[in-house]
Design an enzyme around this catalytic site. Structure first.
Site, short mmCIF file in Angstrom:
data_model
loop_
_atom_site.label_atom_id
_atom_site.label_comp_id
_atom_site.label_asym_id
_atom_site.label_seq_id
_atom_site.Cartn_x
_atom_site.Cartn_y
_atom_site.Cartn_z
N ASP A 31 4.13 11.00 2.57
CA ASP A 31 4.27 11.59 4.18
C ASP A 31 5.25 10.97 4.96
OD1 ASP A 31 1.86 12.99 3.01
OD2 ASP A 31 0.52 11.23 3.81
N ASP A 58 0.84 -1.44 -0.15
CA ASP A 58 -0.17 0.09 0.09
C ASP A 58 0.89 1.21 -0.18
OD1 ASP A 58 -1.88 1.98 0.28
OD2 ASP A 58 -2.53 1.36 2.40
O1 RIB Z 1 -1.01 11.33 1.71
C1 RIB Z 1 -1.97 10.13 1.92
C2 RIB Z 1 -3.04 10.81 2.47
O2 RIB Z 1 -3.69 11.84 1.55
C3 RIB Z 1 -4.10 9.99 2.98
O3 RIB Z 1 -4.10 9.70 4.39
C4 RIB Z 1 -5.12 10.73 2.70
O4 RIB Z 1 -6.19 11.30 3.68
C5 RIB Z 1 -4.93 11.88 1.96
O5 RIB Z 1 -4.89 13.10 2.70
#
Ligand code: RIB
Length: 298
Positions: A246, A240
């Site tokens: 992030d 995934d």
């Molecule tokens: O970068 C991934 C995130 O993008 C997800 O968790 C979703 O909430 C969107 O904001």
């Protein structure tokens, strides 16, 4: 301990695992459904906290059941939520996500995330002043992003701007950023150069240092007037990819004090571990896992 402030979105991710992506007008039977905490801001906050940083989050949740779950989730991850505001009469942000073959497609409804204001960021000036780095993305109103860049600059704190979801940004904003962390498509959009396919040329053209993520290919990075340099990606079985960017951004911020080369390498490793597991936050590793991974992966 590294101190990080994250200004950004907090979403509930509504995740469907499917054998493939449905086409327009098509109904498909999925394999599994989960609701898990997400949002680019909250994901970066949780990733940095798991890596051992002291993290404060600035953002908004709604007054619905998701809002309470998201708030409790941040608290249980050790994130300081003093500057997370509950907005009355508004739902929490959501992201409807389909995961198929390790890839994802995402539709975000900002809801309460659209209520983050410059005044709310200003109220957090004290913790920004004491931070080693500030992380901000584009899932909150642009005036709040602008306030974050201004306040961090006033206080002499480096900002990592992750320009996702991508949009054209004023050049003057970029000059206040310590690192811009786009993928190739995002960099072209931010610079208003959609037709340009040479990402190294785009990196040279950007008015700020850039760390460009390239998925399995790792990352390219350019500080100040250097030529772009490459860090290879780490091979893993992708489960995934949600939240991989992030995780990368959080690790970059946490490890930046070790030097840019080291930070980018560790960020690639941290993101690779996250991709090998399910869920945006579900896959984010702790610092000792990153160390162990790097000992066994070239
Ligand atoms: O970068 C991934 C995130 O993008 C997800 O968790 C979703 O909430 C969107 O904001």
């Amino acid at each position: 301990m590294t101190r990080i402030v994250v200004v950004g979105s907090i979403n509930m991710d509504l995740v469907t695992l499917a054998p493939r992506f449905a086409g327009p007008g098509e109904t498909l039977t999925g394999d599994r459904f989960l609701t898990v905490p997400g949002g680019k801001g909250a994901n970066q906050a949780v990733a940095a906290s798991r890596l051992g940083a002291s993290v404060s989050m600035v953002g908004c949740i709604g007054d619905d059941a998701f809002g309470q779950q998201l708030y409790d989730g941040l608290v249980s991850e050790g994130v300081d939520v003093t500057h997370v505001r509950r907005v009355d009469g508004v739902g929490s942000g959501t992201a409807s996500i389909t995961v198929a073959g390790g890839e994802n497609s995402i539709v975000v409804v900002p809801a309460a995330n659209g209520r983050v204001t410059p005044a709310q960021v200003e109220a957090a000036r004290g913790i920004i002043r004491g931070a080693d780095a500030v992380l901000v993305q584009l899932e909150i109103p642009l005036d709040a992003v602008d306030a974050t860049l201004r306040i961090a600059q006033d206080e002499g704190v480096p900002v990592i701007l992750n320009p996702a979801p991508a949009q054209l940004l004023p050049v003057e904003w970029l000059s206040r950023v310590r690192f811009l962390t786009p993928n190739q498509h995002e960099l072209a959009t931010v610079l208003g150069a959609q037709g340009e396919s040479d990402f190294r040329e785009l990196m040279r053209r950007a008015p700020c240092p850039v760390v460009l993520t390239r998925g399995e290919d790792g990352a390219w990075f350019r500080d100040k007037d250097e030529e772009p340099r490459h860090q290879s990606g780490f091979k893993v079985d992708a489960v995934d990819s949600t939240g991989a960017g992030d995780t990368f951004n959080a690790a970059l911020a946490v490890y930046l004090a070790e030097g840019l080369d080291v930070a980018v390498r560790k960020a690639c490793a941290t993101a690779a571990i996250a991709v090998s597991r399910l869920g945006a936050q579900g896959g984010m590793p702790r610092a000792d896992e990153v160390t162990a991974f790097l000992e066994t992966h070239q």
